[in-house]
Design a protein around this motif. Structure first.
Motif, PDB file in Angstrom:
ATOM      1  N   VAL A  47       0.859  -1.186   0.000  1.00  0.00           N
ATOM      2  CA  VAL A  47       0.000   0.000   0.000  1.00  0.00           C
ATOM      3  C   VAL A  47       0.897   1.239   0.000  1.00  0.00           C
ATOM      4  O   VAL A  47       1.694   1.441   0.913  1.00  0.00           O
ATOM      5  CB  VAL A  47      -0.929   0.017   1.239  1.00  0.00           C
ATOM      6  N   LEU A  48       0.750   2.046  -1.021  1.00  0.00           N
ATOM      7  CA  LEU A  48       1.554   3.264  -1.118  1.00  0.00           C
ATOM      8  C   LEU A  48       0.781   4.430  -0.511  1.00  0.00           C
ATOM      9  O   LEU A  48      -0.446   4.407  -0.461  1.00  0.00           O
ATOM     10  CB  LEU A  48       1.885   3.566  -2.581  1.00  0.00           C
ATOM     11  N   ASP A  49       1.507   5.421  -0.074  1.00  0.00           N
ATOM     12  CA  ASP A  49       0.891   6.602   0.523  1.00  0.00           C
ATOM     13  C   ASP A  49       1.446   7.822  -0.221  1.00  0.00           C
ATOM     14  O   ASP A  49       2.652   8.084  -0.174  1.00  0.00           O
ATOM     15  CB  ASP A  49       1.253   6.658   2.020  1.00  0.00           C
ATOM     16  N   ALA A  50       0.570   8.534  -0.908  1.00  0.00           N
ATOM     17  CA  ALA A  50       1.003   9.646  -1.760  1.00  0.00           C
ATOM     18  C   ALA A  50       1.686  10.766  -0.971  1.00  0.00           C
ATOM     19  O   ALA A  50       2.414  11.568  -1.544  1.00  0.00           O
ATOM     20  CB  ALA A  50      -0.185  10.206  -2.543  1.00  0.00           C
ATOM     21  N   ARG A  51       1.476  10.809   0.365  1.00  0.00           N
ATOM     22  CA  ARG A  51       2.111  11.858   1.175  1.00  0.00           C
ATOM     23  C   ARG A  51       3.473  11.429   1.708  1.00  0.00           C
ATOM     24  O   ARG A  51       4.196  12.229   2.270  1.00  0.00           O
ATOM     25  CB  ARG A  51       1.224  12.203   2.371  1.00  0.00           C
ATOM     26  N   LYS A  52       3.754  10.138   1.590  1.00  0.00           N
ATOM     27  CA  LYS A  52       4.986   9.628   2.201  1.00  0.00           C
ATOM     28  C   LYS A  52       6.038   9.303   1.157  1.00  0.00           C
ATOM     29  O   LYS A  52       5.727   9.142  -0.023  1.00  0.00           O
ATOM     30  CB  LYS A  52       4.655   8.385   3.034  1.00  0.00           C
ATOM     31  N   VAL A 169      13.966   5.635 -10.383  1.00  0.00           N
ATOM     32  CA  VAL A 169      13.756   6.568  -9.263  1.00  0.00           C
ATOM     33  C   VAL A 169      12.277   6.532  -8.873  1.00  0.00           C
ATOM     34  O   VAL A 169      11.399   6.618  -9.735  1.00  0.00           O
ATOM     35  CB  VAL A 169      14.171   7.999  -9.683  1.00  0.00           C
ATOM     36  N   GLU A 170      12.027   6.432  -7.579  1.00  0.00           N
ATOM     37  CA  GLU A 170      10.661   6.348  -7.055  1.00  0.00           C
ATOM     38  C   GLU A 170       9.943   7.696  -7.124  1.00  0.00           C
ATOM     39  O   GLU A 170      10.579   8.723  -7.362  1.00  0.00           O
ATOM     40  CB  GLU A 170      10.680   5.844  -5.601  1.00  0.00           C
ATOM     41  N   SER A 171       8.650   7.666  -6.845  1.00  0.00           N
ATOM     42  CA  SER A 171       7.873   8.913  -6.852  1.00  0.00           C
ATOM     43  C   SER A 171       8.346   9.839  -5.738  1.00  0.00           C
ATOM     44  O   SER A 171       8.534   9.424  -4.594  1.00  0.00           O
ATOM     45  CB  SER A 171       6.385   8.613  -6.649  1.00  0.00           C
ATOM     46  N   MET A 172       8.506  11.089  -6.098  1.00  0.00           N
ATOM     47  CA  MET A 172       8.879  12.125  -5.125  1.00  0.00           C
ATOM     48  C   MET A 172       7.685  13.033  -4.838  1.00  0.00           C
ATOM     49  O   MET A 172       7.847  14.196  -4.472  1.00  0.00           O
ATOM     50  CB  MET A 172      10.055  12.963  -5.662  1.00  0.00           C
ATOM     51  N   MET A 173       6.499  12.490  -5.034  1.00  0.00           N
ATOM     52  CA  MET A 173       5.273  13.240  -4.747  1.00  0.00           C
ATOM     53  C   MET A 173       5.293  13.820  -3.338  1.00  0.00           C
ATOM     54  O   MET A 173       4.757  14.906  -3.084  1.00  0.00           O
ATOM     55  CB  MET A 173       4.076  12.290  -4.902  1.00  0.00           C
ATOM     56  N   TRP A 174       5.948  13.102  -2.405  1.00  0.00           N
ATOM     57  CA  TRP A 174       6.012  13.579  -1.016  1.00  0.00           C
ATOM     58  C   TRP A 174       6.636  14.969  -0.895  1.00  0.00           C
ATOM     59  O   TRP A 174       6.430  15.655   0.096  1.00  0.00           O
ATOM     60  CB  TRP A 174       6.783  12.572  -0.142  1.00  0.00           C
ATOM     61  N   LYS A 175       7.376  15.399  -1.922  1.00  0.00           N
ATOM     62  CA  LYS A 175       7.981  16.737  -1.871  1.00  0.00           C
ATOM     63  C   LYS A 175       6.960  17.836  -2.162  1.00  0.00           C
ATOM     64  O   LYS A 175       7.221  19.008  -1.921  1.00  0.00           O
ATOM     65  CB  LYS A 175       9.142  16.835  -2.862  1.00  0.00           C
ATOM     66  N   ASN A 176       5.807  17.439  -2.751  1.00  0.00           N
ATOM     67  CA  ASN A 176       4.740  18.425  -2.980  1.00  0.00           C
ATOM     68  C   ASN A 176       4.055  18.703  -1.649  1.00  0.00           C
ATOM     69  O   ASN A 176       3.874  17.792  -0.839  1.00  0.00           O
ATOM     70  CB  ASN A 176       3.694  17.900  -3.965  1.00  0.00           C
ATOM     71  N   LYS A 177       3.672  19.932  -1.456  1.00  0.00           N
ATOM     72  CA  LYS A 177       2.959  20.265  -0.208  1.00  0.00           C
ATOM     73  C   LYS A 177       1.467  20.184  -0.493  1.00  0.00           C
ATOM     74  O   LYS A 177       0.951  20.945  -1.295  1.00  0.00           O
ATOM     75  CB  LYS A 177       3.327  21.683   0.254  1.00  0.00           C
ATOM     76  N   PHE A 178       0.795  19.242   0.137  1.00  0.00           N
ATOM     77  CA  PHE A 178      -0.668  19.145  -0.003  1.00  0.00           C
ATOM     78  C   PHE A 178      -1.266  18.420   1.186  1.00  0.00           C
ATOM     79  O   PHE A 178      -0.565  17.805   1.957  1.00  0.00           O
ATOM     80  CB  PHE A 178      -1.049  18.437  -1.318  1.00  0.00           C
TER      81      PHE A 178
END
Ligand SMILES: O=c1ccn([C@H]2C[C@H](O)[C@@H](COP(=O)(O)OP(=O)(O)OP(=O)(O)O)O2)c(=O)[nH]1
Length: 178
Positions: A47-52, A169-178
């Motif tokens: 389970v992935l977490d878009a904030r992590k 390279v994995e998702s760096m979505m965690w760098k977005n502030k939301f």
């Protein structure tokens, strides 16, 4: 408009497009074929977490190839390191990979003017399929840009994927502030 083979060659000569390794045989009428690098990766957690910051583990494709499974999401990488300084590069699949049921990007095939690095592939398959390192996996196409680019991708402070190495390279979505 999409750059033709002769226009891609002109840009390579000017240095505004770089592709390494480069092979003239891989240049199509209006695209350049890219190949699967030897590293694949999978997320460690189911389970992935878009904030992590979801961690991945890398593994090498053996000589005899590796069987990709449906319902498993893989990250791959192009063998080619590319730089595109004056055009918008797009990563597309190839008809031959598509016909094997292999998708090589999920939702975003577009690159940015100024992107320098190897391309991470977001791979999923429709049925089990054995893949090999070095196989043709996709193609790059190049679009001219209308207007001046104020900040190129390699000049952006917050560019998440600038200088990507020859490993996925994995998702760096965690760098977005939301
Ligand atoms: O399948 C792809 C698509 C793009 N890229 C590279 C090229 C592109 O220039 C860069 C960033 O892509 P994008 O702008 O779509 O990512 P983002 O999530 O919006 O990141 P950023 O905020 O850094 O723009 O990632 C890949 O490696 N693989």
């Amino acid at each position: 408009m999409i750059l033709s083979d002769t226009r891609i060659l002109e840009e390579i000569e000017k240095g505004t497009i770089k592709i390494t390794p480069y092979d003239r045989e891989c240049l199509g009428s209006n695209s350049y074929d890219v190949h699967l690098g030897k590293w694949l990766a999978k997320y460690k957690d189911e389970v992935l977490d878009a904030r992590k910051h979801n961690q991945i583990e890398h593994f090498e494709i053996p000589e005899e190839g590796f069987i990709l499974q449906p319902h498993v999401f893989y990250l791959g990488v192009t063998e080619e390191y590319t730089e595109t300084h004056a055009h918008v590069p797009f990563l597309e699949g190839k008809s031959s990979t598509g016909r094997l049921g292999i998708d090589i990007h999920a939702t975003a095939g577009k690159g940015d003017v100024g992107f320098c690095g190897n391309w991470t592939l977001e791979i999923s398959v429709k049925q089990p399929v054995r893949i090999y390192k070095g196989m043709p996996i996709g193609q790059l196409i190049y679009f001219p840009v209308d207007g001046e680019i104020a900040v190129k991708y390699n000049q952006k402070k917050n560019a998440k994927y600038s200088g990507q190495p020859n490993k996925p390279v994995e998702s760096m979505m965690w760098k977005n502030k939301f």
